[in-house]
Enzyme design. Structure first.
Site, PDB file in Angstrom:
ATOM      1  N   ARG A  88       0.815  -1.340   0.128  1.00 46.76           N
ATOM      2  CA  ARG A  88      -0.021   0.077   0.174  1.00 46.76           C
ATOM      3  C   ARG A  88       0.822   1.283   0.118  1.00 46.76           C
ATOM      4  O   ARG A  88       0.444   2.470  -0.237  1.00 46.76           O
ATOM      5  CB  ARG A  88      -0.907  -0.027   1.107  1.00 46.76           C
ATOM      6  N   ARG A 170      -9.755   7.202   4.962  1.00 51.05           N
ATOM      7  CA  ARG A 170      -9.158   6.063   4.521  1.00 51.05           C
ATOM      8  C   ARG A 170      -8.819   6.220   2.675  1.00 51.05           C
ATOM      9  O   ARG A 170      -7.887   5.926   2.434  1.00 51.05           O
ATOM     10  CB  ARG A 170      -9.800   4.757   4.554  1.00 51.05           C
TER      11      ARG A 170
HETATM   12  P1  AMP Z   1      -8.518  -3.392   4.447  1.00 44.22           P
HETATM   13  O1  AMP Z   1      -9.121  -4.879   4.889  1.00 44.22           O
HETATM   14  O2  AMP Z   1      -7.745  -3.954   2.952  1.00 44.22           O
HETATM   15  O3  AMP Z   1      -9.778  -2.530   3.912  1.00 44.22           O
HETATM   16  O4  AMP Z   1      -7.663  -2.915   5.353  1.00 44.22           O
HETATM   17  C1  AMP Z   1      -8.305  -2.604   6.649  1.00 44.22           C
HETATM   18  C2  AMP Z   1      -7.103  -1.741   7.117  1.00 44.22           C
HETATM   19  O5  AMP Z   1      -5.847  -2.500   7.750  1.00 44.22           O
HETATM   20  C3  AMP Z   1      -6.544  -0.349   6.615  1.00 44.22           C
HETATM   21  O6  AMP Z   1      -7.371   0.591   6.830  1.00 44.22           O
HETATM   22  C4  AMP Z   1      -5.235  -0.409   7.467  1.00 44.22           C
HETATM   23  O7  AMP Z   1      -5.465   0.315   8.665  1.00 44.22           O
HETATM   24  C5  AMP Z   1      -4.891  -1.775   7.590  1.00 44.22           C
HETATM   25  N1  AMP Z   1      -3.959  -2.306   6.498  1.00 44.22           N
HETATM   26  C6  AMP Z   1      -4.178  -3.415   5.613  1.00 44.22           C
HETATM   27  N2  AMP Z   1      -3.417  -3.692   4.808  1.00 44.22           N
HETATM   28  C7  AMP Z   1      -2.334  -2.687   5.112  1.00 44.22           C
HETATM   29  C8  AMP Z   1      -1.107  -2.336   4.700  1.00 44.22           C
HETATM   30  N3  AMP Z   1      -0.478  -2.929   3.465  1.00 44.22           N
HETATM   31  N4  AMP Z   1      -0.331  -1.389   4.972  1.00 44.22           N
HETATM   32  C9  AMP Z   1      -0.786  -0.576   5.959  1.00 44.22           C
HETATM   33  N5  AMP Z   1      -1.929  -0.770   6.644  1.00 44.22           N
HETATM   34  C10 AMP Z   1      -2.808  -1.713   6.315  1.00 44.22           C
END
Ligand code: AMP
Ligand code: ADP
Length: 216
Positions: A88, A170
């Site tokens: 990310r 986000r």
């Molecule tokens: P997601 O399920 O992909 O929407 O991720 C939910 C949350 O997990 C994000 O808003 C971040 O806080 C954290 N997160 C997930 N993947 C990453 C990543 N590669 N780097 C940093 N934070 C992450």
């Protein structure tokens, strides 16, 4: 086959990664799911990640990079995977490239999904997830067969970070942090953009077409 599905929160990359994984019998790795499991199991990573996730911020690179280094060493992913939610940031992308280089491998293709912010919001606020098998539903676009329950029998939940306020944060974080990562993969000729403003099956077809044309 090593693929990355990139895109803003709520664009549908997790849904498409799950479908792709099933169709091609390839492991789907979602960092968000790994982190939510770590939080529910109260592991060290989970304790470090919890506050960042709830605020809609990224978990620090060093935590995520270590988590993924460990995950990518497992025997089930040696022949390939589809990554969803990682990398990310540019630092994460470079760490992944270095890790792959050490093993003499590389990323085959990066699919970047795009969608208007208003639709992202609608998709996220209506999202319901299964805390057990991680299946994803939508109150309007992908209803469960039994109201409120996953096909695995577990009660569905609304993620604590799936609120209108957190989504705005986000999406802003995505726009700030991921632009350089997109440029990085574009520069390597690895990036293909896919319009996610279509029905689920139409997006899946577009993904399949990218895959076929990439001759991986
Ligand atoms: P997601 O399920 O992909 O929407 O991720 C939910 C949350 O997990 C994000 O808003 C971040 O806080 C954290 N997160 C997930 N993947 C990453 C990543 N590669 N780097 C940093 N934070 C992450
Ligand atoms: P991401 O992993 O990118 O955050 P998800 O795959 O979890 O996104 O999808 C977000 C929400 O949008 C979910 O509720 C999902 O069911 C729904 N969704 C995904 N793709 C589509 C689509 N093409 N049309 C309508 N709703 C969709």
């Amino acid at each position: 086959m090593r693929l990355i599905f990139l895109g803003p929160p709520g664009v549908g990359k997790g849904t498409q990664a799950a479908r792709f994984s099933e169709r091609h019998d390839i492991v789907h790795i979602a960092t968000g799911d790994l982190l939510r499991t770590a939080i529910s199991e109260k592991t060290e990573v989970g304790l470090k990640a919890k506050d960042f996730i709830e605020a809609g911020h990224l978990v620090p690179d060093e935590v995520i990079i270590q988590l993924m280094k460990d995950r990518l060493q497992a025997s089930d992913v040696q022949s390939g995977y589809v990554l969803d939610g990682f990398p990310r940031t540019l630092a994460q992308g470079k760490a992944l490239s270095d890790l792959l280089k050490q093993n003499g491998s590389s990323i085959d293709r990066v699919i970047c999904f795009y969608l208007d912010e208003a639709i992202l919001l609608e998709r996220i606020v209506g999202r319901r997830t299964c805390p057990s098998c991680h299946s994803v539903y939508h109150l309007r676009y992908r209803k469960p067969e039994t109201d409120g329950f996953c096909r695995c029998g577990t009660a569905l939940i609304k993620r604590t970070d799936d609120t209108a306020e957190t989504v705005t944060e986000r999406v802003a974080v995505y726009n700030n942090e991921t632009a350089t990562l997109i440029a990085y993969y574009k520069g390597q000729g690895l990036l293909t953009e896919v319009n996610a403003d279509r029905a689920l099956d139409a997006v899946s077809e577009a993904v399949e077409q990218v895959f076929q044309e990439s001759s991986i």
